[in-house]
Design a protein around this motif. Sequence first.
Motif: not given
Length: 214
Positions: A174, A185, A188, A192
């Motif tokens: 991030t 992004l 992303l 996670w």
Amino acid sequence: VFGGCGSAVLAAGFPGLGIGFLGVALAFGLTVLTMAYAIGHISGCHLNPAVSVGLMVGKRFPASELAPYVIAQVLGAIIAGGVLYFIASGQEGFVAGGFASNGFAEHSPGGYSMVAALTAEIVLTFMFLFIILGATDKRAPAALAPVAIGLGLTLIHLVGIPVDNLSVNPARSTGVALFAEPWALQQLWLFWVAPIIGGAIAGVVYPLVAGDAE
């Protein structure tokens, strides 16, 4: 973020003196090793939401403290990414590009697919958490835990950098994605989901393998 991603952004491709991906892997490992000695006695030096989740699942970390840790990790990563961007942009002709972000498919250093990146992140985060859980076990030599953890992080970066620049840390991903091109992004989510899955699996498996430390 500042140590590992900073080495990738500022030093990896420096003409004639570039440290290459071996140097970047060492930078990530040395960052964790040195910080573990510096702040391990204060906070445990998680630095990584996936580590915090894995330790929580392994009953080494209280669930009530997970949210504050993750918030601090992500804020720290964003601040480090901002400082790194400020320094890097001081070079004439600077273009952020990927800015050491993690990516798959056309944004993978080696052209690896989304499935390959997902698998690598789960497996390598599992490996990292297993090392952490073992090295910090009460039965292990306590003074050497940061060495094992730092070298372990170096090792998995040597494997994973060609696949997706290796994350194993949602905060790390991030912190630089916010300053990179828009694709960072967009991708992303994988960085996670996969590390948290890998960390959680390690939190389940390690106690089954090692038993309880009395």
